[in-house]
Scaffold this active site. Structure first.
Site, PDB file in Angstrom:
ATOM      1  N   SER A 281      -5.429  -1.440  -1.772  1.00 21.16           N
ATOM      2  CA  SER A 281      -5.058  -0.576  -0.658  1.00 21.16           C
ATOM      3  C   SER A 281      -3.801  -1.048   0.056  1.00 21.16           C
ATOM      4  CB  SER A 281      -6.217  -0.488   0.333  1.00 21.16           C
ATOM      5  OG  SER A 281      -7.360   0.057  -0.269  1.00 21.16           O
ATOM      6  N   HIS A 346      -5.471  -2.558   4.785  1.00 21.75           N
ATOM      7  CA  HIS A 346      -4.876  -1.225   4.856  1.00 21.75           C
ATOM      8  C   HIS A 346      -3.785  -1.179   5.923  1.00 21.75           C
ATOM      9  CE1 HIS A 346      -8.816  -0.720   3.029  1.00 21.75           C
ATOM     10  NE2 HIS A 346      -8.491   0.504   2.628  1.00 21.75           N
TER      11      HIS A 346
END
EC number: 3.4.21.105
Length: 407
Positions: A281, A346
């Site tokens: 991610s 993220h």
């Protein structure tokens, strides 16, 4: 004139001498649009239109040259060369500029002629061209999807040869799928693999107890919590990463991706000190956020169809994947006291995409070395990495952080 005499004349031209002293025309992009034409051919041609050996030819002679030899050039290349002749304020074209352009090397003079001269290509726009094959339509679609100006789209469309192919993102994705399948068979589990006690025992995932093993800050990208985690990341990685690599090349895309991956794991080690990390991610969010930021910055120039819908879909996919990661982080762990993987990676990827990634992908023409903002963001990123390294070395002991047991 013999070839030997011609060579002597070329090597004694003032422009070549100036170039030897360090006055270089920086090459921004190299392509293979023209048919096979040795550089010596263009040197000889320049001498023909520069009988005084001044190292320059006037724009009038340049137009005459294009009129006489334009049939050897791609039509779009001829258009941009005529735009150069029309937009050249000093009325002269130097030797090195001429050779760079005719040898398919895009130089600063071309950029000045198009941008500062306010010239537009007079021919049919790329979108209006007909009779294109499937692969050509795909390249045209990618040009409109990623590049804001018609001049860049035409140049990219004419120069793209799929050599080399977009191998980097494809190779990373294949490796991630292969590792997931390997662990699927080894653990006999495909959904929520992270809940298996052996999942974190391998050499790839990042674990705070094993943070001294530096490779884990990068290799965690090949591990995924489950098939839904892999599927969402793989979809965004392919749909965004492959077109970006086709336009900007493996070096730029690899730089953004790796910086996002490293920033993700380091951000976890600073902000969520007891959690492990798995998944791509960080790199994926760096690419997607950089691309979306460029679309917003060049909104009026980005003429791709349904761009608002596509942006909304990309944001929905990012939100779903991020929401899944947040839910998993605070879901009761299967094997306490070891928490589930962190979602902070993220955020690290988004931070890289909105800063370093935007600069790297913003200008299709420029090299990274010419962009002051690139160096500013790169220095800030380097400072963050150094601070995070010192944090990992000293902060855990000073703060007496209670880490989960080694897997």
């Amino acid at each position: 004139m013999s070839d030997g005499a011609r060579d002597v004349q070329v090597h004694s031209s003032p422009a070549v001498a100036a170039n030897a002293e360090g006055e270089e025309i920086e090459v921004l992009e190299s392509t293979d649009v023209l048919p096979v034409a040795p550089e010596d051919q263009w040197k000889s041609l320049f001498d023909k239109y520069d009988p005084e050996s001044s190292g320059f030819i006037s724009t009038e002679r340049f137009r005459d040259l294009l009129a006489a030899h334009g049939s050897e050039l791609d039509p779009h290349k001829l258009e941009v060369l005529l735009a150069l002749a029309d937009g050249n304020a000093d009325g002269k074209i130097c030797y090195q500029d001429f050779v760079n352009l005719m040898s398919n090397k895009r130089s600063n003079s071309f950029r000045r002629a198009i941008l500062q001269g306010g010239r537009q290509l007079k021919g049919t726009s790329l979108k209006e061209e007909v009779g294109l094959g499937l692969s050509q339509r795909l390249v045209r679609h990618i040009a409109y999807e990623t590049l804001p100006r018609e001049i860049d789209r035409k140049w990219y469309f004419d120069s793209y040869t799929c050599c080399p192919p977009p191998w980097l993102i494809l190779a990373i994705t294949i490796a991630e799928v292969a590792v997931f399948i390997y662990y699927g068979f080894q653990l006999d589990r495909w959904v929520l693999q992270v809940s298996h006690p052996l999942f974190l025992k391998g050499p790839l995932p990042y674990h705070p107890q094993l943070r001294a093993q530096a490779w884990r800050y990068l290799t965690y990208v090949f591990m995924h919590a489950g098939i839904e985690h892999l599927g969402l990341n793989m979809a965004m990685q392919l749909l965004v990463g492959v077109p970006l690599e086709m336009v900007h090349g493996a070096v730029r895309i690899g730089l953004v991706y790796v910086c996002g991956v490293l920033a993700g794991s380091l951000a976890v080690s600073v902000a969520d000190m007891t959690a492990p990390v798995v998944g791509s991610s960080g790199g994926v969010y760096a690419l997607v956020s950089a691309h979306l930021a460029n679309v917003v910055m060049n909104w009026s120039g980005m003429k791709c169809q349904f761009k608002l819908f596509r942006m909304a879909m990309a944001l929905v996919c990012m939100s779903v994947e991020f929401g899944r990661a947040v839910w998993l982080r605070f879901y009761p762990p299967a094997f306490p006291p070891c928490p589930n993987p962190s979602f902070v990676a993220h955020l690290g990827g988004v931070a890289v995409g909105l800063t370093l990634g935007v600069v790297v992908l913003h200008n299709y023409e420029q090299r990274l070395q010419e962009q002051s903002l690139f160096w500013i963001f790169f220095c800030v990123y380097t400072l963050f990495v150094l601070c995070a390294v010192f944090w990992n070395v000293f902060a855990y002991g000073l703060l007496d952080v209670k880490l989960p047991p080694t897997p």
